[in-house]
Design a protein around this motif. Structure first.
Motif, PDB file in Angstrom:
ATOM      1  N   GLY A   1      -2.284   8.426 -18.965  1.00 20.24           N
ATOM      2  CA  GLY A   1      -3.710   8.628 -19.180  1.00 20.24           C
ATOM      3  C   GLY A   1      -4.048   9.388 -20.443  1.00 20.24           C
ATOM      4  O   GLY A   1      -5.221   9.437 -20.842  1.00 20.24           O
TER       5      GLY A   1
ATOM      6  N   ARG B   1      -6.539  -0.505 -25.751  1.00 24.32           N
ATOM      7  CA  ARG B   1      -5.980   0.849 -25.580  1.00 24.32           C
ATOM      8  C   ARG B   1      -5.322   1.354 -26.856  1.00 24.32           C
ATOM      9  O   ARG B   1      -5.355   2.553 -27.146  1.00 24.32           O
ATOM     10  CB  ARG B   1      -4.945   0.861 -24.457  1.00 24.32           C
ATOM     11  CG  ARG B   1      -5.489   0.495 -23.088  1.00 24.32           C
ATOM     12  CD  ARG B   1      -4.436   0.730 -22.003  1.00 24.32           C
ATOM     13  NE  ARG B   1      -3.228  -0.066 -22.194  1.00 24.32           N
ATOM     14  CZ  ARG B   1      -2.001   0.441 -22.316  1.00 24.32           C
ATOM     15  NH1 ARG B   1      -1.831   1.755 -22.287  1.00 24.32           N
ATOM     16  NH2 ARG B   1      -0.967  -0.350 -22.470  1.00 24.32           N
TER      17      ARG B   1
ATOM     18  N   ARG C   1      -4.986   6.063 -23.284  1.00 24.42           N
ATOM     19  CA  ARG C   1      -4.828   5.674 -21.868  1.00 24.42           C
ATOM     20  C   ARG C   1      -3.417   5.138 -21.627  1.00 24.42           C
ATOM     21  O   ARG C   1      -3.225   4.041 -21.081  1.00 24.42           O
ATOM     22  CB  ARG C   1      -5.881   4.651 -21.476  1.00 24.42           C
ATOM     23  CG  ARG C   1      -7.307   5.142 -21.714  1.00 24.42           C
ATOM     24  CD  ARG C   1      -8.359   4.301 -21.043  1.00 24.42           C
ATOM     25  NE  ARG C   1      -8.332   2.909 -21.392  1.00 24.42           N
ATOM     26  CZ  ARG C   1      -8.845   2.410 -22.510  1.00 24.42           C
ATOM     27  NH1 ARG C   1      -9.416   3.196 -23.381  1.00 24.42           N
ATOM     28  NH2 ARG C   1      -8.793   1.113 -22.749  1.00 24.42           N
TER      29      ARG C   1
END
Length: 127
Positions: A15, A67, A85
């Motif tokens: 994350g 991402r 992420r």
């Protein structure tokens, strides 16, 4: 002769974000293509992202699209890979690569497109 040195790898939590950099030395042609590949333990090396040196056109693998962001640093001869992420499946050794791209319609996702490789930098994402 182009030489590539990666930096920025590390150990992070899922994350979070990490930014890799690839410093390019030597003469860079206008048709040069710079890319990032990765290789997880026991798996083949796979394409992650690529950018053309002059036009800045980019390509991404579907697994990282949205991402990861590949970019060229304007103040120095380097390309970056901003990874947001992060997921445990992003864990791999990441390699910077350089090749020649005569036309942007050519396949940039194959390792055969690249003739110069860096030593790689380890990225580990824990769950």
């Amino acid at each position: 002769q182009v030489q590539l040195v990666e930096s920025g790898g590390g150990f992070v939590q899922a994350g979070t974000s990490l930014r890799l950099s690839c410093t390019v030395s030597g003469f860079v042609y206008t048709k040069h293509l710079l890319g990032w590949f990765r290789q997880a333990p026991g798996k083949e090396r796979e394409f992650v992202a690529a950018i053309t040196w002059t036009t800045g056109t980019t390509w991404y693998d579907e697994s990282v699209k949205g991402r990861f962001t590949i970019s060229k640093e304007n103040d120095k001869t380097a390309i970056d890979l901003q990874m947001d992420r992060l997921k445990p499946e992003d864990t791999a050794v990441y390699y910077c690569a350089a090749g020649y791209l005569a036309r942007e319609t050519m396949n940039v996702r194959t390792m055969e497109r690249y003739d110069t490789w860096g030593q790689g930098t380890q990225v580990t994402v824990s769950s």
